[in-house]
Scaffold this active site. Sequence first.
Site, mmCIF file in Angstrom:
data_model
loop_
_atom_site.group_PDB
_atom_site.id
_atom_site.type_symbol
_atom_site.label_atom_id
_atom_site.label_comp_id
_atom_site.label_asym_id
_atom_site.label_seq_id
_atom_site.Cartn_x
_atom_site.Cartn_y
_atom_site.Cartn_z
ATOM 1 N N GLY A 179 0.808 -1.226 0.000
ATOM 2 C CA GLY A 179 0.000 0.000 0.000
ATOM 3 C C GLY A 179 0.833 1.264 0.000
ATOM 4 N N GLY A 185 6.795 6.825 6.922
ATOM 5 C CA GLY A 185 5.977 7.610 5.993
ATOM 6 C C GLY A 185 6.700 8.800 5.389
ATOM 7 N N ARG A 201 -1.522 0.232 -9.566
ATOM 8 C CA ARG A 201 -0.437 -0.717 -9.868
ATOM 9 C C ARG A 201 -0.988 -2.126 -10.046
ATOM 10 N NH1 ARG A 201 3.784 1.803 -6.471
ATOM 11 N NH2 ARG A 201 3.043 3.919 -6.159
ATOM 12 N N ASP A 224 4.295 -4.413 -7.133
ATOM 13 C CA ASP A 224 3.687 -3.195 -6.592
ATOM 14 C C ASP A 224 4.306 -1.959 -7.238
ATOM 15 O OD1 ASP A 224 5.885 -4.341 -5.024
ATOM 16 O OD2 ASP A 224 5.827 -2.462 -3.918
ATOM 17 N N ASN A 225 5.383 -2.136 -7.981
ATOM 18 C CA ASN A 225 6.020 -1.001 -8.655
ATOM 19 C C ASN A 225 5.770 -1.034 -10.157
ATOM 20 O OD1 ASN A 225 6.998 -0.041 -6.240
ATOM 21 N ND2 ASN A 225 8.991 -1.022 -6.434
ATOM 22 N N ASP A 267 7.807 4.734 -9.287
ATOM 23 C CA ASP A 267 8.600 4.464 -8.087
ATOM 24 C C ASP A 267 10.096 4.438 -8.381
ATOM 25 O OD1 ASP A 267 6.361 4.479 -6.596
ATOM 26 O OD2 ASP A 267 6.608 2.488 -5.737
HETATM 27 P P1 AMP Z 1 9.237 0.408 -2.455
HETATM 28 O O1 AMP Z 1 10.287 -0.643 -2.301
HETATM 29 O O2 AMP Z 1 9.754 1.807 -2.380
HETATM 30 O O3 AMP Z 1 8.390 0.192 -3.647
HETATM 31 O O4 AMP Z 1 8.298 0.299 -1.191
HETATM 32 C C1 AMP Z 1 7.650 -0.886 -0.811
HETATM 33 C C2 AMP Z 1 6.592 -0.583 0.186
HETATM 34 O O5 AMP Z 1 7.164 0.030 1.346
HETATM 35 C C3 AMP Z 1 5.497 0.346 -0.281
HETATM 36 O O6 AMP Z 1 4.307 -0.086 0.281
HETATM 37 C C4 AMP Z 1 5.916 1.670 0.271
HETATM 38 O O7 AMP Z 1 4.837 2.547 0.461
HETATM 39 C C5 AMP Z 1 6.534 1.264 1.597
HETATM 40 N N1 AMP Z 1 7.512 2.228 2.095
HETATM 41 C C6 AMP Z 1 8.753 2.460 1.615
HETATM 42 N N2 AMP Z 1 9.374 3.414 2.330
HETATM 43 C C7 AMP Z 1 8.516 3.795 3.303
HETATM 44 C C8 AMP Z 1 8.559 4.739 4.371
HETATM 45 N N3 AMP Z 1 9.631 5.485 4.605
HETATM 46 N N4 AMP Z 1 7.468 4.846 5.141
HETATM 47 C C9 AMP Z 1 6.383 4.098 4.934
HETATM 48 N N5 AMP Z 1 6.275 3.196 3.962
HETATM 49 C C10 AMP Z 1 7.316 3.041 3.141
HETATM 50 MG MG MG Z 2 6.900 1.145 -4.383
#
Ligand code: AMP
Ligand code: MG
Length: 543
Positions: free
Chosen positions: A109, A145, A209, A283-284, A293
């Site tokens: 999410g 976040g 996505r 998810d990306n 992303d």
């Molecule tokens: P990503 O690898 O950047 O595609 O992130 C994978 C998941 O981790 C996604 O659900 C992102 O929203 C979540 N995510 C990554 N970094 C953070 C963060 N600093 N705070 C909250 N959620 C994160």
């Molecule tokens: Mg992502």
Amino acid sequence: MDQNNCGCLDQLIFDNRFTQKMVADPSAIVQPRQVVGASFSKVAPNPVRAPSLVSYSQEMAAEIGLDVACCESADFVDVFSGNRVLAGMDPFAMCYGGHQFGSWAGQLGDGRAINLGEIIAPTGNRWTLQLKGAGLTPYSRTADGLAVMRSSLREYMCSEAMYHLGVPTTRALSLVATGEDVLRDMFYDGRSEHEPGAVVCRVAPSFIRFGNFQIHAARGEIDLLRQLVEFTIESDFPQLFPDDGIVDTGVILSWFREVARRTAIMVAQWMRVGFVHGVMNTDNMSILGLTIDYGPYGWLDNYDRGWTPNTTDAQGRRYRYGAQPGVASWNLAQLANALYPLLELGGDVSPLQEALDVYAQEFTECWHHIMAQKLGLDVFAEGEDPGLFEQLADVMESTEADMTNFYRALADLSADELRESTEQNLPASLLETLYRADTLSVIDRRDMCAWLKRYGRRLADNKITPLQRREVMNSVNPKYVPRNYLAQLAIDAVQSGDHRVLEDLMEVLRSPYDEQPGKEDYAKMRPEWARHRAGCSMLSCSS
Ligand code: AMP
Ligand code: MG
């Protein structure tokens, strides 16, 4: 937090279809948790202490009807830092899941992305505005976040660069410093440090996505899955939405074929410019076939099919440059699995397999076209050219040719010069683009010479003029790309209060195929200091 009028930004026209039509999470608790039975959660961005504008995209601002004065106003910073929510916005975070590095990861999410709302631009185009790094949502899992400046700048800069390069991508409107620190363990080695925080406003027609469909399928939420499919086709693929509104198996299969087709085009374009996404988890993967992303992505300096910028992927190299076309196909298969419960196929999966095959067909077709253009050939010759290109890839890899500069230098060599090269007398302009020019072996020289002669001979059949050949090559082989070390220089400068390096870089990247006399520094090969420096050749997911 205010929800109020805001000067020039009041002209933005909101029409929030996703939140109007999809099922909302009934709970308002922001704390990380599983959100079942819903497609999104309403959540407001977190206010920040001392936001300041670092940069905005002129092109994106113009597209949505914002002028310079507006973008440089205090209202703009307030809204795009998350400090103020405009009347008409309806902020929310989406629920999605995904396969990470090949394994089902469950709910992920929008953990730090908050959609502000969907606007109808003066052009008639619809755009969703989304803040990344704007605070906790129910999907934040164990994280905060937030986002740091280095990764936010990289996303902001690269998404606009990709747009100018002609690669399908989500866009970026603004980069704002929050004035607050964020704690990050950059290499997951227990050495956390405070880094400056930032918020990027990302922009896309939709941020849906593959994982948005997968989460509903995985939970057996078939009604929500159907609703999301219908919504997506109606909103983002209106040409496929039937007049009677009945989204049956045939419609879903046509739509899936279109998703496969767009994904193929996107990945072929990545391969053309030497872009490595770094985290091609499902998810990306955008349902619109947009690059989405920008995390530990990278650009090939020395051509290397095995290279990945992502240190988290250093072992398996699942997402290395050369694997990207195959990974996209695997990801589409996961999407197909998620859609399967909606299809009435009577046990015969061949229509779904045929739809999946569209990916390989489209990719091959695009790639043939791209290969021909990269070499300035008027047509792709099925018999000769795959071998010609493969042999070139081997030569570029073993001599460590700079992916970008090699092709530009090649465009300047005539067919005669190519044919006349000898092992001892390889074209100097090409040698300059090799990271290993000083250590070429006899075999390297022999192989490069053999290839140049082969290419020179191939050009004898070319039906376009030498001038046209050069033009074609230079229209698909960029001179300027956001090299990893250039991004790092811009980050270092911004973090010490100097925004000019970023602005200069953005300016150069606006016209990546033009020569731009005086800007050649931005086309320089990776300097030695950047070969092993964090942020230049290796990046982690910590952002
Ligand atoms: P990503 O690898 O950047 O595609 O992130 C994978 C998941 O981790 C996604 O659900 C992102 O929203 C979540 N995510 C990554 N970094 C953070 C963060 N600093 N705070 C909250 N959620 C994160
Ligand atoms: Mg992502």
